[in-house]
Write a protein that holds these residues in place. Structure first.
Motif, PDB file in Angstrom:
ATOM      1  N   MET A   1       0.848  -1.199   0.000  1.00 11.75           N
ATOM      2  CA  MET A   1       0.000   0.000   0.000  1.00 11.75           C
ATOM      3  C   MET A   1       0.879   1.242   0.000  1.00 11.75           C
ATOM      4  N   THR A   2       0.601   2.187  -0.898  1.00 13.62           N
ATOM      5  CA  THR A   2       1.416   3.379  -0.975  1.00 13.62           C
ATOM      6  C   THR A   2       1.127   4.311   0.191  1.00 13.62           C
ATOM      7  N   LYS A   3       2.028   5.278   0.384  1.00 15.52           N
ATOM      8  CA  LYS A   3       1.854   6.236   1.471  1.00 15.52           C
ATOM      9  C   LYS A   3       0.576   7.047   1.290  1.00 15.52           C
ATOM     10  N   PHE A   4       0.267   7.387   0.023  1.00 19.72           N
ATOM     11  CA  PHE A   4      -0.959   8.148  -0.239  1.00 19.72           C
ATOM     12  C   PHE A   4      -2.195   7.358   0.193  1.00 19.72           C
ATOM     13  N   LEU A   5      -2.239   6.072  -0.122  1.00 18.38           N
ATOM     14  CA  LEU A   5      -3.371   5.243   0.281  1.00 18.38           C
ATOM     15  C   LEU A   5      -3.436   5.080   1.798  1.00 18.38           C
ATOM     16  N   ASP A   6      -2.280   5.046   2.447  1.00 22.25           N
ATOM     17  CA  ASP A   6      -2.258   4.992   3.909  1.00 22.25           C
ATOM     18  C   ASP A   6      -2.944   6.218   4.501  1.00 22.25           C
ATOM     19  N   VAL A   7      -2.628   7.397   3.939  1.00 18.24           N
ATOM     20  CA  VAL A   7      -3.249   8.627   4.422  1.00 18.24           C
ATOM     21  C   VAL A   7      -4.759   8.584   4.226  1.00 18.24           C
ATOM     22  N   ILE A   8      -5.193   8.137   3.039  1.00 19.04           N
ATOM     23  CA  ILE A   8      -6.630   8.047   2.761  1.00 19.04           C
ATOM     24  C   ILE A   8      -7.314   7.146   3.779  1.00 19.04           C
ATOM     25  N   LEU A   9      -6.707   5.985   4.047  1.00 20.89           N
ATOM     26  CA  LEU A   9      -7.304   5.019   4.971  1.00 20.89           C
ATOM     27  C   LEU A   9      -7.383   5.567   6.389  1.00 20.89           C
ATOM     28  N   TYR A  10      -6.269   6.090   6.884  1.00 22.45           N
ATOM     29  CA  TYR A  10      -6.240   6.531   8.282  1.00 22.45           C
ATOM     30  C   TYR A  10      -6.909   7.879   8.490  1.00 22.45           C
ATOM     31  N   ALA A  11      -7.091   8.650   7.420  1.00 18.69           N
ATOM     32  CA  ALA A  11      -7.844   9.896   7.540  1.00 18.69           C
ATOM     33  C   ALA A  11      -9.324   9.616   7.779  1.00 18.69           C
ATOM     34  N   LEU A  12      -9.792   8.422   7.351  1.00 21.57           N
ATOM     35  CA  LEU A  12     -11.199   8.074   7.560  1.00 21.57           C
ATOM     36  C   LEU A  12     -11.516   7.843   9.034  1.00 21.57           C
ATOM     37  N   ILE A  13     -10.507   7.479   9.824  1.00 20.68           N
ATOM     38  CA  ILE A  13     -10.761   7.212  11.247  1.00 20.68           C
ATOM     39  C   ILE A  13     -11.247   8.471  11.970  1.00 20.68           C
ATOM     40  N   PRO A  14     -10.546   9.618  11.865  1.00 22.77           N
ATOM     41  CA  PRO A  14     -11.080  10.829  12.495  1.00 22.77           C
ATOM     42  C   PRO A  14     -12.390  11.310  11.874  1.00 22.77           C
ATOM     43  N   VAL A  15     -12.564  11.098  10.557  1.00 24.52           N
ATOM     44  CA  VAL A  15     -13.815  11.498   9.915  1.00 24.52           C
ATOM     45  C   VAL A  15     -14.995  10.754  10.547  1.00 24.52           C
ATOM     46  N   ILE A  16     -14.839   9.447  10.712  1.00 24.96           N
ATOM     47  CA  ILE A  16     -15.885   8.651  11.360  1.00 24.96           C
ATOM     48  C   ILE A  16     -16.047   9.061  12.814  1.00 24.96           C
ATOM     49  N   SER A  17     -14.939   9.392  13.456  1.00 23.23           N
ATOM     50  CA  SER A  17     -14.960   9.725  14.882  1.00 23.23           C
ATOM     51  C   SER A  17     -15.756  10.991  15.162  1.00 23.23           C
ATOM     52  N   ILE A  18     -15.592  12.032  14.317  1.00 23.33           N
ATOM     53  CA  ILE A  18     -16.325  13.278  14.582  1.00 23.33           C
ATOM     54  C   ILE A  18     -17.823  13.076  14.396  1.00 23.33           C
ATOM     55  N   VAL A  19     -18.202  12.232  13.430  1.00 20.66           N
ATOM     56  CA  VAL A  19     -19.623  11.944  13.220  1.00 20.66           C
ATOM     57  C   VAL A  19     -20.184  11.159  14.406  1.00 20.66           C
ATOM     58  N   LEU A  20     -19.424  10.190  14.895  1.00 21.97           N
ATOM     59  CA  LEU A  20     -19.880   9.419  16.060  1.00 21.97           C
ATOM     60  C   LEU A  20     -20.027  10.312  17.288  1.00 21.97           C
ATOM     61  N   GLY A  21     -19.069  11.221  17.474  1.00 16.36           N
ATOM     62  CA  GLY A  21     -19.168  12.142  18.606  1.00 16.36           C
ATOM     63  C   GLY A  21     -20.416  12.992  18.519  1.00 16.36           C
ATOM     64  N   GLY A  22     -20.731  13.454  17.303  1.00 20.76           N
ATOM     65  CA  GLY A  22     -21.945  14.242  17.128  1.00 20.76           C
ATOM     66  C   GLY A  22     -23.203  13.434  17.352  1.00 20.76           C
ATOM     67  N   ILE A  23     -23.209  12.180  16.901  1.00 22.39           N
ATOM     68  CA  ILE A  23     -24.386  11.331  17.076  1.00 22.39           C
ATOM     69  C   ILE A  23     -24.679  11.103  18.562  1.00 22.39           C
ATOM     70  N   VAL A  24     -23.618  10.949  19.343  1.00 23.00           N
ATOM     71  CA  VAL A  24     -23.808  10.803  20.796  1.00 23.00           C
ATOM     72  C   VAL A  24     -24.550  12.012  21.354  1.00 23.00           C
ATOM     73  N   GLY A  25     -24.139  13.208  20.906  1.00 25.82           N
ATOM     74  CA  GLY A  25     -24.807  14.422  21.383  1.00 25.82           C
ATOM     75  C   GLY A  25     -26.219  14.577  20.858  1.00 25.82           C
ATOM     76  N   LEU A  26     -26.490  14.040  19.662  1.00 28.98           N
ATOM     77  CA  LEU A  26     -27.811  14.185  19.065  1.00 28.98           C
ATOM     78  C   LEU A  26     -28.865  13.321  19.742  1.00 28.98           C
ATOM     79  N   PHE A  27     -28.475  12.114  20.125  1.00 27.22           N
ATOM     80  CA  PHE A  27     -29.454  11.161  20.623  1.00 27.22           C
ATOM     81  C   PHE A  27     -29.456  11.014  22.139  1.00 27.22           C
TER      82      PHE A  27
END
Length: 243
Positions: A1-27
């Motif tokens: 896996m190239t470095k660029f693909l590594d960034v794409i993959l691991y950048a999704l973790i914080p993206v999912i995390s901010i949505v989950l944090g918001g969902i906790v506050g919403l419900f």
């Protein structure tokens, strides 16, 4: 896996995390004390990001001119944003009874997300281990910020769908910052990189002092709420030491 693909993959973790944090506050309908505690905690985490990740990298290069220019541009930009955001909010309140969205906070958080994404991209440019650990640390940070966004918007009469759209937009800004960090900033000269990081430093300090803490202090403060700022700072400090 190239470095660029590594960034794409691991950048999704914080993206999912901010949505989950918001969902906790919403419900879950949090109390004012809980809201203030989360905002204090988020402020502590962001302040720790400044101290642990940004300042050491900025200081070690000893480029005061670039730092001064970048920091000054960051402050001027944030002051303009705050000025126009407050005018926007006041006009919105004149046009309807519902309280306007905290645009100053949302814009500052958007800049914070881009800067965090840039840091992740630059981190992977320095090495995969550094990038992976930084991704985990940033996921923890943005989870609290996602929760803080929803709590800060709780006074506005907006739907859950609109709240989720705001969170997705913030997540996409982080993702865009990460891609930019690995593609463009990793090849910038040290002088230009110092200017960009110094701009981000000013934006993050502004976010803590003029947005998160002001929102947090709207509630009557207790010792527990105050301590959450330092707990957030300490946790990210320890994570930064591990990286």
């Amino acid at each position: 896996m190239t470095k660029f693909l590594d960034v794409i993959l691991y950048a999704l973790i914080p993206v999912i995390s901010i949505v989950l944090g918001g969902i906790v506050g919403l419900f879950r309908k949090p109390s004012g004390v809980f809201r203030s505690s989360v905002l204090h905690f988020a402020a502590g985490v962001v302040f720790s990001v400044v101290a642990v990740e940004l300042l050491p990298d900025i200081i070690k290069e000893h480029k005061p001119i670039e730092v001064g220019i970048g920091f000054g541009l960051g402050i001027v930009t944030m002051l303009f944003i705050k000025y126009f955001a407050e005018k926007f909010e006041s006009k919105s309140e004149e046009n309807r009874n519902a309280k306007a969205l905290p645009m100053g906070l949302l814009i500052a958080l958007g800049i914070d997300m881009v800067i965090d994404g840039l840091l992740l991209g630059v981190g992977f440019a320095a090495g995969n281990i550094e990038g992976i650990l930084l991704s985990i640390a940033l996921a923890f940070e943005v989870f609290s910020l996602g929760l803080a966004v929803v709590l800060a918007c709780s006074k506005s009469n907006i739907s859950k769908q609109k709240n989720l759209i705001i969170l997705f937009v913030l997540g996409l800004m982080f993702f865009a910052g990460a891609v930019l960090g690995i593609t463009l900033l990793s090849s910038l000269s040290q002088e230009m990189l110092e200017l960009v990081l110094s701009f981000g430093l000013a934006a993050l300090l502004f976010l803590v002092t003029e947005e998160l803490l002001i929102e947090a202090h709207e509630e009557k403060e207790t010792l527990l709420q105050t301590s959450m700022f330092f707990i957030g700072f300490l946790i990210f400090l320890l994570v930064g030491m591990v990286t």
